[in-house]
Design a protein around this motif. Structure first.
Motif, PDB file in Angstrom:
ATOM      1  N   ARG A  25      -9.321  13.217  -4.231  1.00 43.35           N
ATOM      2  CA  ARG A  25     -10.334  12.175  -4.079  1.00 43.35           C
ATOM      3  C   ARG A  25     -10.500  11.423  -5.403  1.00 43.35           C
ATOM      4  O   ARG A  25     -10.574  12.020  -6.462  1.00 43.35           O
ATOM      5  N   GLY A  26     -10.524  10.112  -5.297  1.00 44.07           N
ATOM      6  CA  GLY A  26     -10.713   9.306  -6.489  1.00 44.07           C
ATOM      7  C   GLY A  26      -9.479   9.175  -7.352  1.00 44.07           C
ATOM      8  O   GLY A  26      -9.558   8.706  -8.493  1.00 44.07           O
ATOM      9  N   ASP A  27      -8.308   9.556  -6.802  1.00 43.14           N
ATOM     10  CA  ASP A  27      -7.072   9.475  -7.577  1.00 43.14           C
ATOM     11  C   ASP A  27      -6.347   8.150  -7.406  1.00 43.14           C
ATOM     12  O   ASP A  27      -5.145   8.054  -7.617  1.00 43.14           O
ATOM     13  N   GLY A  28      -7.051   7.114  -6.944  1.00 42.00           N
ATOM     14  CA  GLY A  28      -6.434   5.786  -6.844  1.00 42.00           C
ATOM     15  C   GLY A  28      -5.687   5.547  -5.560  1.00 42.00           C
ATOM     16  O   GLY A  28      -4.875   4.630  -5.471  1.00 42.00           O
ATOM     17  N   GLY A  29      -5.983   6.371  -4.522  1.00 44.43           N
ATOM     18  CA  GLY A  29      -5.309   6.155  -3.252  1.00 44.43           C
ATOM     19  C   GLY A  29      -5.723   4.853  -2.596  1.00 44.43           C
ATOM     20  O   GLY A  29      -5.017   4.298  -1.775  1.00 44.43           O
ATOM     21  N   GLY A  30      -6.908   4.363  -2.969  1.00 43.67           N
ATOM     22  CA  GLY A  30      -7.357   3.072  -2.445  1.00 43.67           C
ATOM     23  C   GLY A  30      -8.002   3.210  -1.092  1.00 43.67           C
ATOM     24  O   GLY A  30      -7.982   4.235  -0.459  1.00 43.67           O
ATOM     25  N   GLY A  31      -8.589   2.121  -0.661  1.00 39.87           N
ATOM     26  CA  GLY A  31      -9.119   2.078   0.701  1.00 39.87           C
ATOM     27  C   GLY A  31     -10.584   2.419   0.794  1.00 39.87           C
ATOM     28  O   GLY A  31     -11.336   1.737   1.458  1.00 39.87           O
ATOM     29  N   GLY A  32     -10.984   3.507   0.165  1.00 39.39           N
ATOM     30  CA  GLY A  32     -12.398   3.882   0.229  1.00 39.39           C
ATOM     31  C   GLY A  32     -12.853   4.280   1.610  1.00 39.39           C
ATOM     32  O   GLY A  32     -13.994   4.101   1.978  1.00 39.39           O
TER      33      GLY A  32
ATOM     34  N   ARG B 235      -6.269   6.720   1.264  1.00 39.34           N
ATOM     35  CA  ARG B 235      -4.882   7.007   1.642  1.00 39.34           C
ATOM     36  C   ARG B 235      -4.249   7.890   0.587  1.00 39.34           C
ATOM     37  O   ARG B 235      -4.715   7.961  -0.549  1.00 39.34           O
ATOM     38  N   THR B 236      -3.170   8.562   0.973  1.00 40.16           N
ATOM     39  CA  THR B 236      -2.476   9.435   0.041  1.00 40.16           C
ATOM     40  C   THR B 236      -1.046   9.630   0.505  1.00 40.16           C
ATOM     41  O   THR B 236      -0.730   9.469   1.699  1.00 40.16           O
ATOM     42  N   SER B 237      -0.160   9.951  -0.392  1.00 38.95           N
ATOM     43  CA  SER B 237       1.236  10.174  -0.028  1.00 38.95           C
ATOM     44  C   SER B 237       1.429  11.595   0.490  1.00 38.95           C
ATOM     45  O   SER B 237       0.793  12.540   0.020  1.00 38.95           O
ATOM     46  N   THR B 238       2.292  11.732   1.499  1.00 39.88           N
ATOM     47  CA  THR B 238       2.614  13.026   2.091  1.00 39.88           C
ATOM     48  C   THR B 238       4.108  13.075   2.357  1.00 39.88           C
ATOM     49  O   THR B 238       4.801  12.058   2.272  1.00 39.88           O
ATOM     50  N   ALA B 239       4.593  14.234   2.693  1.00 33.03           N
ATOM     51  CA  ALA B 239       5.999  14.371   3.059  1.00 33.03           C
ATOM     52  C   ALA B 239       6.294  13.735   4.399  1.00 33.03           C
ATOM     53  O   ALA B 239       7.454  13.619   4.798  1.00 33.03           O
ATOM     54  N   CYS B 240       5.250  13.311   5.116  1.00 35.11           N
ATOM     55  CA  CYS B 240       5.403  12.638   6.407  1.00 35.11           C
ATOM     56  C   CYS B 240       5.119  11.141   6.281  1.00 35.11           C
ATOM     57  O   CYS B 240       4.954  10.460   7.278  1.00 35.11           O
TER      58      CYS B 240
END
Length: 288
Positions: free
Chosen positions: A16-23, A115-120
């Motif tokens: 959380r709060g790592d710059g994934g954006g979107g809010g 949002r966040t990056s995943t292996a999917c």
């Protein structure tokens, strides 16, 4: 739900709060309206495997480098609750696997914002909580629980625990090899047949969530008066028929991917009442 003072899992990544954006979710005036959120949740299979993974559109994706995991503040009650629930699923499934001569490999729980990056592929808040079998991680934006309360009038800690237990149920299916079998079969089916198989996979995850609740309550007495009702309310609210009626005013059974409200309640109760994994064989069941 009684959980304070119970063991907390270390298998949690706090992004959380790592710059994934979107809010999180945007209501009105933004890119996603309230109706759009609900439709997105339907299309994205609330409480299930990442939809693009199910459709094969994300297979073979690579894991992007993640930001450092943040330490959970001592006063972050939501994250603390997630750690306790995850630990409880670890204890329950470790014991059940051990009884069968197997070793349970727990999943990671990823808390993110926007949002966040995943292996999917890229996980987004509008997808709702989901499990990615490629990296064996459960993903959730905690704003989803606020959406549950605001849009579906569902609240309560045990209802929130049910969400996590359902996703962990998908992890159990992955460890058992069921997910791969289902996805392989779906590649050779038409859309209606593939959806029907997805319903059975999701209902089994509901049943597995009930199995967890049975054993957790027997061992650690987590349930309080009204807890089961909140979980059943959650299962009812996110049935395919209920969601489609809310979004478009009518239902299309061939498009169901998770099962009706009645089916989701029935299979959660099956696991909760029996505590028996064998009772969760939705693939052989004549009546869902």
């Amino acid at each position: 739900m009684r959980w304070e003072g119970n063991r907390e899992s270390d298998n949690v990544e706090d992004r959380r709060g790592d710059g994934g954006g979107g809010g999180g979710f945007s209501f009105g005036g933004g890119s996603l309206s309230i109706g759009g959120v609900i439709i997105a949740l339907i299309v994205s299979f609330i409480f299930g495997i990442n939809p693009l993974t199910l459709l094969g559109g994300m297979s073979g994706g690579s894991v992007q480098q993640q930001a450092p995991v943040r330490q959970t503040p001592a006063n972050d009650t939501e994250a603390k609750f997630m750690r306790v629930v995850l630990a409880d699923t670890e204890d329950t499934w470790s014991a059940l696997f051990q009884a069968q001569g197997a070793t349970y490999q727990p999943p990671k729980l990823v808390l993110f914002t926007g949002r966040t990056s995943t292996a999917c592929g890229t996980g987004q808040s509008a997808t709702g909580p989901f499990y990615c079998p490629a990296d064996r991680k459960v993903y959730i934006d905690l704003d989803f629980y606020r959406l549950m309360q605001e849009r579906f009038r569902v609240s309560g800690e045990f209802a929130q625990a049910y969400v996590i237990a359902h996703e962990v149920g998908h992890h159990v299916q992955n460890l058992m090899g069921l997910s791969d079998k289902v996805h392989g079969l779906q590649q050779r089916m038409d859309e209606t047949q593939a959806n029907a198989l997805s319903v059975r996979l999701e209902l089994q995850a509901d049943c597995f969530a009930g199995v967890w609740a049975f054993h957790a309550n027997r061992s650690r007495h987590i349930l309080e008066q009204g807890d089961v009702e909140t979980a059943l309310s959650a299962a009812t609210a996110i049935g395919d028929d209920a969601l489609q009626r809310q979004a478009q005013g009518y239902v299309v059974p061939d498009s169901f991917t998770h099962g009706t409200s009645a089916q989701r309640v029935r299979w959660f109760r099956t696991g909760l009442d029996s505590g028996d994994v064998a009772q969760c064989d939705t693939f052989e069941a004549r009546r869902l």
